[in-house]
Design an enzyme around this catalytic site. Structure first.
Site, short mmCIF file in Angstrom:
data_model
loop_
_atom_site.label_atom_id
_atom_site.label_comp_id
_atom_site.label_asym_id
_atom_site.label_seq_id
_atom_site.Cartn_x
_atom_site.Cartn_y
_atom_site.Cartn_z
N LYS A 242 0.85 -1.20 0.00
CA LYS A 242 0.00 0.00 0.00
C LYS A 242 0.88 1.25 0.00
CE LYS A 242 -3.31 2.59 2.88
NZ LYS A 242 -4.23 2.58 4.03
N ASP A 247 -2.45 10.09 3.77
CA ASP A 247 -3.86 9.74 3.92
C ASP A 247 -4.56 10.77 4.80
OD1 ASP A 247 -6.32 8.58 4.14
OD2 ASP A 247 -5.67 6.87 5.37
N LYS A 254 -9.93 13.04 8.21
CA LYS A 254 -9.53 12.59 9.55
C LYS A 254 -9.44 13.79 10.50
CE LYS A 254 -6.55 8.71 8.13
NZ LYS A 254 -7.24 7.62 8.83
N ASP A 265 1.55 6.18 5.67
CA ASP A 265 0.62 5.28 5.00
C ASP A 265 1.23 4.70 3.71
OD1 ASP A 265 -1.79 4.05 5.48
OD2 ASP A 265 -2.99 5.48 4.33
N ASP A 324 -12.11 7.35 3.67
CA ASP A 324 -10.93 7.05 4.49
C ASP A 324 -10.56 5.56 4.46
OD1 ASP A 324 -8.80 7.59 6.10
OD2 ASP A 324 -9.96 7.78 7.95
N ARG A 328 -7.84 -0.26 0.85
CA ARG A 328 -8.38 -1.48 0.23
C ARG A 328 -8.81 -1.23 -1.21
NH1 ARG A 328 -12.61 -1.93 5.00
NH2 ARG A 328 -10.91 -0.77 5.94
N1 BES Z 1 -4.29 4.41 6.82
C1 BES Z 1 -5.43 4.15 7.60
C2 BES Z 1 -5.21 3.08 8.66
C3 BES Z 1 -4.38 3.48 9.84
C4 BES Z 1 -4.96 4.12 10.91
C5 BES Z 1 -3.06 3.13 9.91
C6 BES Z 1 -4.19 4.43 12.01
C7 BES Z 1 -2.31 3.43 11.00
C8 BES Z 1 -2.88 4.08 12.06
C9 BES Z 1 -6.58 3.67 6.72
O1 BES Z 1 -6.63 4.20 5.46
C10 BES Z 1 -7.83 4.11 7.40
O2 BES Z 1 -8.05 5.27 7.46
N2 BES Z 1 -8.60 3.15 7.88
C11 BES Z 1 -9.77 3.41 8.58
C12 BES Z 1 -10.83 2.49 8.04
C13 BES Z 1 -12.22 2.78 8.49
C14 BES Z 1 -12.64 4.14 8.00
C15 BES Z 1 -13.13 1.71 7.96
C16 BES Z 1 -9.54 3.15 10.06
O3 BES Z 1 -8.84 2.20 10.40
O4 BES Z 1 -10.03 3.94 10.87
ZN ZN Z 2 -4.80 4.73 4.68
MG MG Z 3 -7.69 6.04 5.36
#
Ligand code: BES
Ligand code: ZN
Ligand code: MG
Length: 478
Positions: A242, A247, A254, A265, A324, A328
């Site tokens: 990835k 992000d 966020k 990220d 966010d 995936r």
């Molecule tokens: N890059 C983030 C995941 C992440 C969060 C990595 C905190 C490291 C620390 C990912 O893109 C994301 O934002 N995921 C969300 C998914 C949710 C919105 C379904 C998450 O984990 O909050």
């Molecule tokens: Zn992300």
């Molecule tokens: Mg995200």
């Protein structure tokens, strides 16, 4: 910095050097002279784990550093790594440029590899943007004391360490500089690796709707970078990382506190870069293809939106519930493309995918999921040899149920419960019947001051996965 093996200690041109000598708790070390033995006992050194003492003598240009390994019965390679790392940190403060490492004579080959690897990791500093590096004068030469037959292990440790640091360098880069274009350059700098880049116009035309959607409001040109290292006639092993350069969350933005960490990220893509570097330099007999979908995830008038439906490379559609959950969406296209184009014997993705995985497993263990129990076992075995920890999480029908959509084939979040598993259940749709593993490295890819547990990993990107995936790749081409 240069690491070598020699039976003799090495000093700088003025004769100055520092030597790290390991001691088991409560045991004599027959290889040290009486002066050193006496000074250590005078200052109460007894070989306690990680106790490091530096002693200098008025009439000698060799400074000595005793480091405790703890009790012999409790010794493990992992404790050796930690003890040596503490010693190296202390030795670094002396500003002596030539360091000798005396091995503890346990397995020797393994310790020699770890000595080189841990030296590289411990001495790493991301100083590109500092007018003056924190560590000041650097260590120039490390000599591991031993027979020339150890050279192979030392070289391997050094390559793995340097490749991990290569990954850390890109991962640590500020998001406006560590761009897809810069990644492409780093990939093209690798020797014996063939690089192909699919630019936005092309991947859009090819039907990669996830990568197209997420990159819609990006200012930096998004790319799919493909790296091939072929040194075996077997079918390839594909690894997809990835590469979200930053992000922000996109329209589903966020909270601003801590958002700077989302430059990390891109750690999955960084790890893939490091793996390609290490495999090609070790000249392993493997056939590995690295893929990195790279883009920023930003809001904007032209950004993709919650409610959008994207069509992926394999024809499946996904409903965007939140912009966010972008990782995936881009990984879906890269996985489906890799499976279709390269027909790999196995495929793996490495992604900072979910905060849920961090909640479940913390900062020192990555989430491991997949569709093939044999591969999962092999990964656990590789993990126990590379010291990068994994723990299996399940993908079962409940999670598949959670991501069903009423308007598309699937949706990009299954709600707050089982977030790491529903993300994996999403990705599963894009690998068909190819044996597949998913590593969620959201917790392990970087450390914060408060979560740094390993002394050989400072603050920032850890390069998690480089050694693990090299170990794993070697094991599936045996
Ligand atoms: N890059 C983030 C995941 C992440 C969060 C990595 C905190 C490291 C620390 C990912 O893109 C994301 O934002 N995921 C969300 C998914 C949710 C919105 C379904 C998450 O984990 O909050
Ligand atoms: Zn992300
Ligand atoms: Mg995200």
């Amino acid at each position: 910095m240069n690491i070598e093996v020699s039976e003799n200690k090495k000093s700088d041109s003025s004769g100055k050097m520092i030597s790290i000598i390991p001691f088991f708790e409560g045991e004599e070390n027959r290889n040290v002279n009486d002066d050193f033995r006496k000074s250590l006992s005078e200052i109460g050194f007894n070989g306690k784990l990680r106790d490091t003492r530096i002693v200098s003598f008025p009439d000698s240009k060799e400074v000595l550093c005793g480091v405790g390994l703890g009790k012999r019965e409790k010794y493990s390679l992992d404790l050796y790594r930690k003890a040596l790392s503490s010693a190296i940190r202390d030795v670094q403060k002396t500003k002596i440029s030539h360091v000798n490492i005396v091995l503890p004579e346990i397995d020797i080959e393994e310790e020699a590899l770890e000595a080189a690897y841990i030296s590289e990791l411990t001495l790493y500093e991301f100083s590109t943007y500092k007018s003056k590096a924190n560590n000041g004068k650097a260590i120039e030469k490390i000599t591991i004391i031993g027979k020339s037959s150890l050279a192979g292990s030392v070289t391997k440790g050094e390559i793995l360490g340097k490749a991990t640091n290569y990954a850390r360098d890109f991962a640590n880069m500020p998001p406006s500089d560590g761009t897809p274009t810069y990644y492409e350059k780093l990939a093209k700098d690798l020797k014996n690796v063939k690089v192909t880049v699919i630019e936005k116009e092309k991947f859009k035309e090819m039907g990669m709707g996830g990568l197209e959607g997420v990159s819609r409001a990006a200012r930096e040109p998004a790319k799919l970078v493909i790296m091939e290292y072929k040194n075996s006639e077997e079918k390839p092993f594909a690894i997809v990382g990835k590469g979200i350069i930053f992000d922000s969350g996109g329209i589903s933005i966020k909270p601003s506190a801590g958002m700077q960490e989302m430059k990390f990220d891109k750690c999955g893509a960084s790890a893939v870069l490091g793996v390609m570097k290490a495999l090609s330099e070790m000249e392993l007999k493997v056939n590995v293809i690295g893929l990195a979908p790279l883009t920023e995830n930003l809001p904007g008038g032209n950004a993709y939106k919650p409610g959008d439906i994207l069509r992926h490379y394999n024809g499946k559609t996904s409903e965007v519930i939140t912009t966010d959950a972008e990782g995936r969406l881009v990984m879906a296209d890269a996985l489906a493309y890799a499976v279709d184009k390269f027909k790999p014997k196995a495929i793996l993705d490495i992604s900072t995918l979910t905060g849920a995985c961090v909640t479940a497993l913390g900062n020192n263990i990555a989430g491991l999921m997949g569709n093939d129990e044999k591969l999962i076992k092999q990964m656990m075995e590789a993990s126990s040899r590379s010291w990068e920890k994994v723990w299996q999480l399940p993908i079962d029908d409940d999670f598949r149920e959670q991501i069903k959509s009423t308007v598309a084939d699937i949706k990009n979040t299954g709600g707050s419960q089982g977030g790491a598993e529903t993300a994996a259940a999403f990705l599963e749709n894009f690998v068909g019947s190819t044996p597949w593993l998913h590593l969620d490295i959201a917790g392990t890819a970087w450390t914060q001051e408060k979560t740094a547990k390993n002394e050989y990993l400072g603050k920032g990107a850890t390069g998690y996965g480089v050694r693990l995936l090299c170990q794993f790749a070697a094991s599936i081409f045996e």
